[in-house]
Design an enzyme around this catalytic site. Structure first.
Site, short mmCIF file in Angstrom:
data_model
loop_
_atom_site.label_atom_id
_atom_site.label_comp_id
_atom_site.label_asym_id
_atom_site.label_seq_id
_atom_site.Cartn_x
_atom_site.Cartn_y
_atom_site.Cartn_z
N CYS A 76 -18.90 2.97 -8.89
CA CYS A 76 -19.87 3.19 -7.81
C CYS A 76 -20.36 4.64 -7.84
CB CYS A 76 -19.23 2.85 -6.46
SG CYS A 76 -20.41 2.59 -5.12
N TYR A 85 -8.91 15.25 6.25
CA TYR A 85 -8.93 14.46 5.02
C TYR A 85 -7.65 14.66 4.22
CZ TYR A 85 -9.28 13.47 0.13
OH TYR A 85 -8.97 13.02 -1.12
N ASP A 90 -13.03 10.69 1.11
CA ASP A 90 -13.60 11.84 0.40
C ASP A 90 -15.04 11.49 0.00
OD1 ASP A 90 -13.37 10.11 -1.73
OD2 ASP A 90 -12.29 11.51 -3.03
N GLU A 101 -4.29 17.72 -4.14
CA GLU A 101 -5.34 17.54 -3.15
C GLU A 101 -6.00 18.87 -2.79
OE1 GLU A 101 -6.81 14.96 -2.02
OE2 GLU A 101 -5.54 13.49 -3.01
#
Length: 342
Positions: free
Chosen positions: A190, A120, A138, A37
């Site tokens: 997407c 986040y 995100d 991350e």
């Protein structure tokens, strides 16, 4: 409906990534989740994957990373950009070892208290590594949610609305899989341009698809031109070696090995602050690098030194091994450009 349909799609289409556990299996090692991350912040999966493998091979546990030489960690980070992340990586590893007996906290609040972990990242680690229900948003998730709910408020003002909408669809179970499924959907289906709506498992629930305008979301603010700065990079060569320096510990690219450079200013500074008196020659062409907040154009000045002691923060480095110096991208670009003229 949305969590069910998305997780069914993820079970069949999840990306295989070295820091992930397969869908529906126990959470992966928190160390690997945390490391991935941090690396993935504003950096692509394609760039991170080989660097992640290198890191976990050299430093397979948080304790090993906490005990590592900071210079070696910074060099291994070179090319990933945003070097404050690397400094926070070391600080966080040390904190986990000294204050938490080598175990990452398993709650968002506990994770947020660690160096370099914001809202986040804390949510992502809590969900993916510990199975906690957390709302993970995100850039990919932001795009998916803004289209699902047709949120027409421009960014960044839309961020609280997007998070609130994401809260309504985040399930209590398989939270980590759901977060990663949203990320994968944003990456594969997407997409920012030309989304593959006919392949999307959520198209019947998507308001932007119903409107026929998925490309219109999220609504982005007008782009502002980045400020322009100029500088000079100095290549001082002696006996097959080039002078490298250590940048100041604080500030942009802090603590990294680099080629000497003069000031970065609003107009070309010419030969301000060369590392030594020498017969400097300016090469044709420049090197351009775009940082987050400004664009930088660098002139390239080269010279030979018959005898010269490096400054206290510098050292002579074999030119043939310059790729192993761990130079930040802007300096690696300059080294390659200079190498083509030698």
């Amino acid at each position: 409906m949305i969590p069910h349909d998305l997780l069914a799609w993820y079970d069949a289409n999840a990306r295989l990534l070295p820091w992930r556990a397969p869908p529906g299996t126990p959470p992966p090692d928190p160390y690997r989740v945390w490391l991935s991350e941090i690396m993935l912040q504003q950096t692509t999966v394609a760039t991170v994957r080989p660097r992640f493998e290198t890191f976990v091979t050299r430093w397979p546990t948080v304790a090993a990373l906490a005990a590592a030489d900071e210079v070696e960690v910074m060099a291994a980070w070179a090319g990933l950009g945003y070097y404050s992340r690397a400094r926070n990586l070391i600080a966080c590893a040390c904190t986990v070892v000294t204050d938490h007996a080598g175990r990452f906290p398993d709650t968002e609040d506990g994770l947020r208290a660690l160096p370099g972990i914001g809202s986040y990242t804390a949510a992502a680690i809590a969900a993916i590594a510990f199975g906690r229900r957390a709302v993970v948003v995100d850039g990919n998730v932001e795009r998916v949610v803004s289209r699902l709910f047709a949120i027409d408020t421009p960014l960044p003002a839309a961020k609280p609305l997007i998070r609130a909408a994401a809260e309504t669809i985040t399930p209590a179970t398989r939270a980590g899989d759901f977060a990663q499924a949203m990320m994968d959907l944003g990456t594969a289906i997407c997409t920012p341009r030309n989304p593959k709506c006919l392949l999307c498992p959520l198209r019947t629930a998507c308001r932007a698809h119903a409107l026929g305008t998925p490309d219109a979301f999220p609504v982005k603010p007008r782009k502002i031109a980045k400020p322009q700065r100029y500088g000079t990079i100095f290549w001082l060569e002696r006996d097959g070696q080039v002078l490298l320096v250590r940048r100041p510990p604080r500030g942009l690219l802090g603590g990294m090995r680099a080629l000497p450079t003069g000031p970065w200013s609003d107009s070309p500074p010419a030969f301000a602050d060369p590392p030594a008196r020498a017969n400097w020659r300016v090469l044709d062409g420049t090197v351009t690098h775009v940082f987050t907040h400004f664009r930088l154009d660098l002139a390239l000045a080269v010279a030979h030194a018959d005898a010269h002691e490096p400054p206290a923060d510098g050292a002579w480095w074999p030119i043939a091994e310059i790729e192993s110096a761990g130079l930040p991208t802007v300096f690696a670009k300059a080294a390659r450009a200079i190498g083509r003229t030698r």
